[in-house]
Design a protein around this motif. Structure first.
Motif, PDB file in Angstrom:
ATOM      1  N   THR A  97      36.850  -5.189  41.849  1.00 62.74           N
ATOM      2  CA  THR A  97      38.148  -4.601  42.173  1.00 62.74           C
ATOM      3  C   THR A  97      38.201  -4.207  43.644  1.00 62.74           C
ATOM      4  O   THR A  97      39.217  -4.415  44.318  1.00 62.74           O
ATOM      5  N   GLY A  98      37.105  -3.657  44.150  1.00 62.69           N
ATOM      6  CA  GLY A  98      37.041  -3.292  45.567  1.00 62.69           C
ATOM      7  C   GLY A  98      37.198  -4.502  46.472  1.00 62.69           C
ATOM      8  O   GLY A  98      37.928  -4.456  47.467  1.00 62.69           O
ATOM      9  N   VAL A  99      36.525  -5.592  46.139  1.00 65.96           N
ATOM     10  CA  VAL A  99      36.645  -6.822  46.929  1.00 65.96           C
ATOM     11  C   VAL A  99      38.079  -7.334  46.892  1.00 65.96           C
ATOM     12  O   VAL A  99      38.630  -7.743  47.918  1.00 65.96           O
ATOM     13  N   ALA A 100      38.705  -7.302  45.733  1.00 67.18           N
ATOM     14  CA  ALA A 100      40.089  -7.767  45.616  1.00 67.18           C
ATOM     15  C   ALA A 100      41.034  -6.904  46.454  1.00 67.18           C
ATOM     16  O   ALA A 100      41.939  -7.421  47.117  1.00 67.18           O
ATOM     17  N   LEU A 101      40.821  -5.595  46.434  1.00 71.26           N
ATOM     18  CA  LEU A 101      41.687  -4.709  47.214  1.00 71.26           C
ATOM     19  C   LEU A 101      41.500  -4.898  48.715  1.00 71.26           C
ATOM     20  O   LEU A 101      42.474  -4.856  49.479  1.00 71.26           O
ATOM     21  N   VAL A 102      40.275  -5.125  49.145  1.00 71.16           N
ATOM     22  CA  VAL A 102      40.018  -5.318  50.580  1.00 71.16           C
ATOM     23  C   VAL A 102      40.579  -6.650  51.057  1.00 71.16           C
ATOM     24  O   VAL A 102      41.105  -6.756  52.156  1.00 71.16           O
ATOM     25  N   SER A 103      40.494  -7.683  50.213  1.00 70.21           N
ATOM     26  CA  SER A 103      40.935  -9.010  50.644  1.00 70.21           C
ATOM     27  C   SER A 103      42.424  -9.259  50.392  1.00 70.21           C
ATOM     28  O   SER A 103      42.974 -10.232  50.912  1.00 70.21           O
ATOM     29  N   ALA A 104      43.098  -8.422  49.641  1.00 70.16           N
ATOM     30  CA  ALA A 104      44.506  -8.645  49.290  1.00 70.16           C
ATOM     31  C   ALA A 104      45.423  -8.849  50.499  1.00 70.16           C
ATOM     32  O   ALA A 104      46.278  -9.733  50.467  1.00 70.16           O
ATOM     33  N   PRO A 105      45.292  -8.083  51.580  1.00 70.76           N
ATOM     34  CA  PRO A 105      46.207  -8.312  52.709  1.00 70.76           C
ATOM     35  C   PRO A 105      46.073  -9.704  53.323  1.00 70.76           C
ATOM     36  O   PRO A 105      47.023 -10.206  53.913  1.00 70.76           O
ATOM     37  N   TYR A 106      44.929 -10.333  53.182  1.00 76.35           N
ATOM     38  CA  TYR A 106      44.714 -11.647  53.782  1.00 76.35           C
ATOM     39  C   TYR A 106      45.219 -12.772  52.894  1.00 76.35           C
ATOM     40  O   TYR A 106      45.218 -13.925  53.295  1.00 76.35           O
ATOM     41  N   LEU A 107      45.655 -12.470  51.693  1.00 71.01           N
ATOM     42  CA  LEU A 107      46.133 -13.487  50.759  1.00 71.01           C
ATOM     43  C   LEU A 107      47.654 -13.562  50.717  1.00 71.01           C
ATOM     44  O   LEU A 107      48.226 -14.137  49.811  1.00 71.01           O
ATOM     45  N   THR A 108      48.334 -13.013  51.701  1.00 72.50           N
ATOM     46  CA  THR A 108      49.790 -12.964  51.715  1.00 72.50           C
ATOM     47  C   THR A 108      50.436 -14.190  52.351  1.00 72.50           C
ATOM     48  O   THR A 108      51.642 -14.334  52.297  1.00 72.50           O
ATOM     49  N   LEU A 109      49.665 -15.049  52.982  1.00 72.87           N
ATOM     50  CA  LEU A 109      50.158 -16.192  53.743  1.00 72.87           C
ATOM     51  C   LEU A 109      51.050 -15.746  54.894  1.00 72.87           C
ATOM     52  O   LEU A 109      51.941 -16.468  55.323  1.00 72.87           O
ATOM     53  N   ASP A 110      50.821 -14.563  55.397  1.00 71.64           N
ATOM     54  CA  ASP A 110      51.536 -14.042  56.555  1.00 71.64           C
ATOM     55  C   ASP A 110      50.700 -14.337  57.800  1.00 71.64           C
ATOM     56  O   ASP A 110      49.608 -13.814  57.940  1.00 71.64           O
ATOM     57  N   PRO A 111      51.166 -15.182  58.702  1.00 77.45           N
ATOM     58  CA  PRO A 111      50.372 -15.555  59.875  1.00 77.45           C
ATOM     59  C   PRO A 111      49.978 -14.382  60.759  1.00 77.45           C
ATOM     60  O   PRO A 111      49.048 -14.483  61.537  1.00 77.45           O
ATOM     61  N   ASP A 112      50.679 -13.259  60.642  1.00 74.87           N
ATOM     62  CA  ASP A 112      50.304 -12.089  61.439  1.00 74.87           C
ATOM     63  C   ASP A 112      48.922 -11.566  61.052  1.00 74.87           C
ATOM     64  O   ASP A 112      48.279 -10.885  61.843  1.00 74.87           O
ATOM     65  N   THR A 113      48.473 -11.866  59.841  1.00 72.65           N
ATOM     66  CA  THR A 113      47.163 -11.398  59.395  1.00 72.65           C
ATOM     67  C   THR A 113      46.085 -12.468  59.554  1.00 72.65           C
ATOM     68  O   THR A 113      44.935 -12.206  59.249  1.00 72.65           O
ATOM     69  N   PHE A 114      46.441 -13.658  60.004  1.00 71.02           N
ATOM     70  CA  PHE A 114      45.476 -14.743  60.152  1.00 71.02           C
ATOM     71  C   PHE A 114      44.655 -14.589  61.426  1.00 71.02           C
ATOM     72  O   PHE A 114      45.091 -13.970  62.396  1.00 71.02           O
ATOM     73  N   LEU A 115      43.495 -15.227  61.446  1.00 72.51           N
ATOM     74  CA  LEU A 115      42.744 -15.391  62.675  1.00 72.51           C
ATOM     75  C   LEU A 115      43.464 -16.449  63.519  1.00 72.51           C
ATOM     76  O   LEU A 115      44.238 -17.249  62.998  1.00 72.51           O
ATOM     77  N   ALA A 116      43.189 -16.494  64.807  1.00 79.37           N
ATOM     78  CA  ALA A 116      43.887 -17.432  65.698  1.00 79.37           C
ATOM     79  C   ALA A 116      43.701 -18.875  65.250  1.00 79.37           C
ATOM     80  O   ALA A 116      44.644 -19.673  65.270  1.00 79.37           O
TER      81      ALA A 116
END
Length: 63
Positions: free
Chosen positions: A24-43
């Protein structure tokens, strides 16, 4: 139930609880990166994703 089987059951429950909490902790930490929002992507991810983004799903690309 004997004491050895009770000990195994307790260790098994503790193991499952630990695994569930950590997963659950891993899912909560990684959730923002699974939004397909390029603002959260690496370059590098952004450079690869934006050219392939369909126009109807890239309304945020105009920002």
């Amino acid at each position: 139930m004997t004491s050895t089987s009770a000990g195994r059951s307790l260790r098994g429950r503790a193991g499952w609880l630990t695994m569930t909490v950590l997963a659950t902790g891993v899912a909560l930490v990684s959730a923002p990166y699974l939004t397909l929002d390029p603002d959260t992507f690496l370059a590098e991810q952004r450079a690869a994703y934006l050219p392939t983004c369909p126009p109807w799903s890239c309304t945020w690309a105009a920002r």
